[in-house]
Design a protein around this motif. Structure first.
Motif, mmCIF file in Angstrom:
data_model
loop_
_atom_site.group_PDB
_atom_site.id
_atom_site.type_symbol
_atom_site.label_atom_id
_atom_site.label_comp_id
_atom_site.label_asym_id
_atom_site.label_seq_id
_atom_site.Cartn_x
_atom_site.Cartn_y
_atom_site.Cartn_z
ATOM 1 N N LEU A 113 1.281 -1.239 -0.037
ATOM 2 C CA LEU A 113 -0.083 0.199 -0.120
ATOM 3 C C LEU A 113 1.046 1.211 -0.079
ATOM 4 O O LEU A 113 0.667 2.092 -0.928
ATOM 5 C CB LEU A 113 -0.526 -0.183 1.208
ATOM 6 N N LEU A 114 2.045 1.479 0.633
ATOM 7 C CA LEU A 114 2.827 2.173 1.439
ATOM 8 C C LEU A 114 3.389 2.896 -0.190
ATOM 9 O O LEU A 114 3.678 3.791 -0.859
ATOM 10 C CB LEU A 114 3.461 2.426 1.786
ATOM 11 N N ARG A 117 1.319 4.860 -2.749
ATOM 12 C CA ARG A 117 0.574 5.883 -2.280
ATOM 13 C C ARG A 117 0.823 7.061 -1.960
ATOM 14 O O ARG A 117 2.573 7.205 -2.921
ATOM 15 C CB ARG A 117 0.537 5.843 -0.535
ATOM 16 N N PRO A 118 0.256 8.025 -3.099
ATOM 17 C CA PRO A 118 -1.029 8.562 -2.185
ATOM 18 C C PRO A 118 -1.976 8.430 -2.873
ATOM 19 O O PRO A 118 -3.528 7.867 -2.581
ATOM 20 C CB PRO A 118 -1.388 9.206 -2.453
ATOM 21 N N ARG A 119 -1.641 7.099 -4.504
ATOM 22 C CA ARG A 119 -2.848 6.341 -5.285
ATOM 23 C C ARG A 119 -3.469 5.128 -4.604
ATOM 24 O O ARG A 119 -3.307 4.637 -3.694
ATOM 25 C CB ARG A 119 -2.445 6.129 -6.514
ATOM 26 N N PRO A 120 -4.910 5.524 -5.232
ATOM 27 C CA PRO A 120 -5.822 3.629 -4.407
ATOM 28 C C PRO A 120 -5.155 2.750 -5.157
ATOM 29 O O PRO A 120 -5.306 2.701 -6.341
ATOM 30 C CB PRO A 120 -7.356 4.515 -4.497
ATOM 31 N N GLU A 224 -8.802 0.433 4.254
ATOM 32 C CA GLU A 224 -7.643 0.938 4.024
ATOM 33 C C GLU A 224 -7.646 0.086 2.180
ATOM 34 O O GLU A 224 -6.251 1.008 1.566
ATOM 35 C CB GLU A 224 -6.355 0.406 5.047
ATOM 36 N N HIS A 227 -9.315 3.050 0.635
ATOM 37 C CA HIS A 227 -8.358 4.977 0.530
ATOM 38 C C HIS A 227 -6.884 4.616 0.474
ATOM 39 O O HIS A 227 -6.506 5.496 0.018
ATOM 40 C CB HIS A 227 -9.241 4.905 1.571
ATOM 41 N N ASN A 228 -6.667 3.516 0.454
ATOM 42 C CA ASN A 228 -5.356 3.739 0.945
ATOM 43 C C ASN A 228 -4.291 4.719 1.374
ATOM 44 O O ASN A 228 -3.672 5.612 1.277
ATOM 45 C CB ASN A 228 -4.326 3.748 -0.828
ATOM 46 N N ARG A 229 -4.814 5.100 2.652
ATOM 47 C CA ARG A 229 -4.815 5.825 4.282
ATOM 48 C C ARG A 229 -4.199 5.569 5.117
ATOM 49 O O ARG A 229 -5.304 3.659 5.469
ATOM 50 C CB ARG A 229 -5.783 6.737 3.467
ATOM 51 N N THR A 230 -3.469 5.637 6.190
ATOM 52 C CA THR A 230 -3.665 5.145 7.793
ATOM 53 C C THR A 230 -4.959 5.403 7.762
ATOM 54 O O THR A 230 -5.248 6.428 8.566
ATOM 55 C CB THR A 230 -2.373 5.860 7.952
ATOM 56 N N GLU A 233 -5.013 8.561 10.972
ATOM 57 C CA GLU A 233 -4.593 9.049 11.023
ATOM 58 C C GLU A 233 -4.356 10.620 11.464
ATOM 59 O O GLU A 233 -3.176 10.976 11.878
ATOM 60 C CB GLU A 233 -3.688 9.585 9.309
#
Length: 235
Positions: A113-114, A117-120, A224, A227-230, A233
């Motif tokens: 995922l990292l 990021r920031p692409r989903p 996650e 959205h591919n976010r923590t 956060e």
């Protein structure tokens, strides 16, 4: 790798079918480390494997606790087999506690995922991963097992990065209607509310919960994936 013998409870008897010969283990580079163990890439009988070496512990209490964690993890791994659970190869208790599993070369879901990021993720990829995770959890729950630490670090990808497998059964427990289990278990961003309390809990305090704690963690991982976010956060 082969250090001084680890003191271990006689209550846990490792089935000879799963006993690996430590003399046939070749330990390569370290690929991971946690509070209780280090994980190495290696070989066993010419097969590429992941070798999890448990820390010995410094005090009798630590030694006993790590022995229990090792016994629990081996017990769970021998009970369940599924295409979305890491394949168990074997273990040994001496001269150190070691768990040997298949080697998954695609890295962790967190690392994957990292890297994007920031692409989903592509929605089809996200749904495919979610289905893999759901099937792994369904298998565990059907055997009365709660994982208790479902998170991207414990989800590894196959070499082609198309399949997800669940790993790390060190916190897994059998689910019963009467058992009171340790609170504050897992990783906070993915933990269900019933696993912790707004009131400070005494060390080792117990409270009852069930497999729904894994369902909560799965929901956070699903968010996650989409959205591919923590999670949380901003907290």
């Amino acid at each position: 790798m082969m250090d001084q013998p680890t003191v271990f409870s006689d209550e846990f008897d490792l089935d000879s079918r799963w006993l690996v010969d430590p003399k046939l283990l070749f330990v390569g580079p370290k690929i991971g480390e946690g509070a209780h163990a280090k994980v190495y890439e290696g070989k066993y009988k010419n097969q590429n494997v992941a070798i999890k070496v448990f820390h010995k512990g410094e005090t009798p209490e630590e030694i006993a606790k790590r022995g229990s964690r090792f016994a629990r993890e081996v017990s769970m791994l021998t009970r369940v087999q599924h295409k979305n659970l890491v394949k168990f190869i074997g273990a040994c208790k001496e001269p150190v506690m070691v768990v040997v599993t298949e080697l998954l070369l695609g890295g962790s879901l967190r690392k994957y995922l990292l890297s994007l990021r920031p692409r989903p993720l592509d929605i089809r990829v996200a749904v495919g991963f979610a289905l893999d995770i759901a099937q792994a959890m369904e298998c565990l729950h059907s055997h009365g097992i709660i994982h208790r630490d479902l998170k991207p670090e414990n989800l590894l990808l196959t070499a082609d990065q198309k399949t997800v497998k669940l790993v790390d059964f060190g916190l897994a427990r059998e689910e019963t209607l009467t058992e009171m289990m340790t609170a504050e278990t897992g990783t906070y961003r993915w933990m269900a509310p019933e696993l912790y309390s707004t009131v400070t809990l005494r060390h080792g305090e117990k409270k009852h919960y069930n497999h729904k704690v894994d369902a909560y963690s799965f929901a956070i991982v699903l968010w996650e994936l989409l959205h591919n976010r923590t999670p949380f956060e901003e907290c």
